[in-house]
Design a protein around this motif. Structure first.
Motif, PDB file in Angstrom:
ATOM      1  N   LEU A 140      32.208  31.797  36.569  1.00 38.18           N
ATOM      2  CA  LEU A 140      33.574  31.673  37.076  1.00 38.18           C
ATOM      3  C   LEU A 140      33.619  31.681  38.602  1.00 38.18           C
ATOM      4  O   LEU A 140      34.412  30.954  39.215  1.00 38.18           O
ATOM      5  CB  LEU A 140      34.428  32.830  36.550  1.00 38.18           C
ATOM      6  CG  LEU A 140      35.208  32.642  35.255  1.00 38.18           C
ATOM      7  CD1 LEU A 140      35.915  33.939  34.889  1.00 38.18           C
ATOM      8  CD2 LEU A 140      36.207  31.507  35.358  1.00 38.18           C
ATOM      9  N   SER A 141      32.782  32.488  39.208  1.00 37.44           N
ATOM     10  CA  SER A 141      32.830  32.648  40.665  1.00 37.44           C
ATOM     11  C   SER A 141      32.052  31.570  41.410  1.00 37.44           C
ATOM     12  O   SER A 141      32.119  31.509  42.637  1.00 37.44           O
ATOM     13  CB  SER A 141      32.286  34.023  41.055  1.00 37.44           C
ATOM     14  OG  SER A 141      30.919  34.142  40.687  1.00 37.44           O
TER      15      SER A 141
ATOM     16  N   GLY B  12      38.958  32.440  39.440  1.00 34.39           N
ATOM     17  CA  GLY B  12      37.513  32.378  39.585  1.00 34.39           C
ATOM     18  C   GLY B  12      36.882  33.756  39.415  1.00 34.39           C
ATOM     19  O   GLY B  12      35.812  34.040  39.956  1.00 34.39           O
TER      20      GLY B  12
ATOM     21  N   SER C 227      41.109  30.353  43.366  1.00 33.56           N
ATOM     22  CA  SER C 227      39.686  30.068  43.552  1.00 33.56           C
ATOM     23  C   SER C 227      39.473  28.872  44.482  1.00 33.56           C
ATOM     24  O   SER C 227      40.254  27.913  44.485  1.00 33.56           O
ATOM     25  CB  SER C 227      39.056  29.789  42.183  1.00 33.56           C
ATOM     26  OG  SER C 227      37.791  29.195  42.314  1.00 33.56           O
TER      27      SER C 227
ATOM     28  N   TYR D  19      37.532  26.614  44.107  1.00 36.51           N
ATOM     29  CA  TYR D  19      37.359  25.411  43.267  1.00 36.51           C
ATOM     30  C   TYR D  19      38.607  24.537  43.329  1.00 36.51           C
ATOM     31  O   TYR D  19      38.526  23.312  43.486  1.00 36.51           O
ATOM     32  CB  TYR D  19      37.081  25.840  41.824  1.00 36.51           C
ATOM     33  CG  TYR D  19      37.097  24.721  40.814  1.00 36.51           C
ATOM     34  CD1 TYR D  19      35.957  23.943  40.598  1.00 36.51           C
ATOM     35  CD2 TYR D  19      38.237  24.441  40.068  1.00 36.51           C
ATOM     36  CE1 TYR D  19      35.967  22.907  39.659  1.00 36.51           C
ATOM     37  CE2 TYR D  19      38.258  23.416  39.132  1.00 36.51           C
ATOM     38  CZ  TYR D  19      37.115  22.657  38.926  1.00 36.51           C
ATOM     39  OH  TYR D  19      37.127  21.633  38.010  1.00 36.51           O
TER      40      TYR D  19
END
Length: 615
Positions: A238-239, A332, A385, A387
């Motif tokens: 996720l991170s 994230g 996040s 992302y």
């Protein structure tokens, strides 16, 4: 600073009321002192433990107050009293109409109504119009779809889109967004379907030219009681998401349970009995967590997975609700569970807002570590996040406000206040209530309030809703809603002492079945004349709703309003009975996207809240 860039609406806005009709309530001349003896004859399930707040004892506690003489907004006709002459005069005059001017307090405060919603959504927006429109996003991860709305700082919905699971993601083989297993009790949904749906909707928004750089914050809702099991090591995935790939391509190996239990699952009866026994019984569990043990509630689902699939449980480093799972995708990292959705798990102590160690121990070992600490529902749980910043152009400062359950989000979307009731009149009838001092019972649910962490909300579900009304319509009004309405118009309030309770299928609140009719002489009878039957049905249904609401701590207040939605809300004569029973005006409300819009409102609210303790 954010506050200098855009003027934020610092309270959850008013529900999208249709300014069409407000039906005045009035005093009912029911024979309340005879109700207990009538209801006492009904065959309740003798195996259920004694209720301190049950349908029997509450009958005598209901008292419809004095006539409400406070002024209503531009009501053409005053409230009725309970005399036959007054009733006839009121019916001849017709119902009052609420037609607020723009100077009305609702309009003046910047609150939107259903017409505004339809206009802003229905009008095509050019790229130039969308540019520079600061907004918050509201998400809804529901049973059959993922939906998003964008709400600007003036509380106008100017963008919405959705991905329907069955239609848009047929590779997952769902029907109605779910998998029903062979035992007909186990019901699950693929977790990767939810991830891929988020991919699809974000790509659709990007292709439409949506300007993500203007998003100040986002929040969302998830179907209540569903759970997601993150495999050990998932937090690292996720991170470290790559903006070059879609989410579902990077998270495929992150779940220890691929098909997640959801609210429709009813396979955990054994676990429910175990949990209730561990804390001293059903009423003790209800007082502790807001509800007795229910098969769909998350604690019992977790217990089943631990017992039936211990390897999957052991390999889960985090357990999320659908709401906190969805928030985790945006963060994230793992998002905490909020108080409101957490109180639908049979695990959270609703008074202290902490996990009950006794309940945790009864369900599975090391569960507290896997759940994380709960947080107030208005908490900003982090920034979005990187992302999403790199792939879609969200601003780095975009905040994620804790996601909650779909029912709490709907309460926010409708902006209920203390004393208000939202009534959904559909296949099942559902009540949402705002409570200050709840009294948990064996029927219904008490949740922590998603708007004010110091208060509560209640939810009551009645299975015998529109299908029961349709059955009596067919039998007593020749399948005609027009004749059904005329029957309500031609009969007096209180039905001259004739009272009926109709349960075609086993009821939820309370557990009872069958049709039970009592005449004015307090004798049980097998049938009523057609017009009497119709009024007995409708009055009985709404009296039961008020009785059970008061059993959970609800009290009618001078400012109480009833917000009605669902199919029966189109029938003004049915709504008149609702107004009569609750002694309060009824407004028709559009709740098509209440959870989604409520989530966007909550995002604004989270940005404005000075302290999470006073959400």
């Amino acid at each position: 600073m954010l506050e200098q860039e855009v003027e934020l609406p610092c309270q959850v806005p008013q529900a999208m009321l249709k300014p069409v009709v407000a039906i005045p309530g009035c005093q009912l001349d029911y024979i309340w002192n005879e109700l207990q003896s009538r209801i006492g004859r009904l065959a309740f399930d003798p195996d259920r433990e004694a209720r301190s707040l049950d349908f029997h004892s509450q009958m005598l506690l209901i008292t419809v107050g004095e006539l409400d003489d406070r002024p209503r907004r531009q009501r053409a006709v005053p409230p009725r009293d309970s005399s036959p002459e007054s009733c006839r005069a009121w019916r001849e005059a017709g119902p009052g109409v609420w037609a607020p001017e723009r100077s009305d307090s609702l309009a003046a405060s910047g609150h939107m109504d259903a017409r505004t919603h339809r206009r802003t959504v229905g009008t095509p927006k050019t790229m130039a119009e969308r540019a520079g429109r600061r907004c918050c996003l509201g998400w809804d991860f529901s049973t059959q779809q993922v939906k998003v709305v964008a709400v600007d700082a003036e509380l106008n919905v100017f963008y919405e889109d959705s991905v329907h699971f069955d239609r848009d993601l047929p590779e997952f083989g769902t029907q109605g967004g779910v998998h029903v297993h062979k035992d007909r009790l186990t019901v699950t949904s693929p977790v990767l379907m939810w991830v891929q749906a988020l991919d699809l909707i974000l790509e659709k928004m990007k292709a439409s030219g949506f300007d993500f750089s203007q998003v100040l914050a986002l929040s969302g809702a998830g179907q209540q009681h569903g759970s997601v099991y993150w495999k050990t090591g998932a937090s690292l995935a996720l991170s470290s998401l790559s903006p070059a790939l879609l989410l579902h391509q990077q998270l495929q190996a992150c779940f220890s349970v691929s098909d997640c239990p959801i609210w429709m699952d009813s396979s955990t009866t054994a676990q429910c009995h175990q949990l209730e026994a561990a804390v001293g019984g059903a009423q003790a569990l209800s007082c502790l967590t807001g509800s007795r043990a229910y098969e769909r509630f998350t604690g019992n689902q977790i217990s089943k997975i631990f017992q039936k699939n211990p390897e999957a449980y052991s390999n889960s480093e985090r357990i999320s609700l659908v709401s906190s799972f969805a928030a985790s995708l945006f963060l994230g990292g793992y998002s905490p569970i909020d108080y409101s959705d957490g109180s639908g798990m049979n695990l959270l102590q609703i008074q202290e807002k902490v996990w009950s160690q006794a309940c945790l121990d009864a369900c599975a070992p090391h569960l507290k570590e896997k759940l994380g600490s709960p947080v107030p529902s208005c908490s900003v749980v982090g920034a979005i996040s990187s992302y999403y910043v790199q792939r879609y152009g969200f601003p780095p400062g975009c905040k994620v406000v804790a996601f909650t359950g779909d029912n709490p989000a709907s309460l926010a979307g409708m902006r209920l206040e203390e004393g208000d009731v939202a009534v959904s009149l559909g296949t099942s009838d559902t009540l949402f209530l705002w409570l200050q001092k709840p009294m948990p019972a064996l029927e219904g649910h008490i949740f922590c309030n998603p708007v004010d962490a110091r208060q509560y909300m209640a939810l009551l579900c009645f299975k015998n809703g529109s299908l029961m009304r349709e059955k009596i319509r067919d039998e007593s009004a020749s399948c005609s809603w027009n004749k059904f309405s005329k029957a309500l118009q031609s009969t007096e309030m209180g039905n001259n002492g004739n009272l009926g309770f109709y349960f075609d299928v086993m009821e939820i609140t309370p557990e009872i079945i069958g049709c039970h009719r009592f005449n004015a002489d307090n004798m049980e009878v097998s049938a009523f004349p057609g017009d009497v039957e119709i009024r007995a049905l409708v009055e009985g249904q709404f009296m039961a709703k008020r009785i059970h609401a008061e059993g959970l701590g609800y009290r009618i207040m001078p400012k109480t309003k009833i917000l009605a939605t669902g199919g029966a809300s189109h029938n003004k004569d049915i709504l008149q009975v609702l107004a009569d029973v609750f002694g309060a005006p009824v407004y028709v409300i559009d709740t098509t996207s209440s959870a989604c819009v409520g989530s966007a409102y909550r995002a604004f609210h989270g940005l404005c809240s000075p302290s999470p303790s006073i959400c």
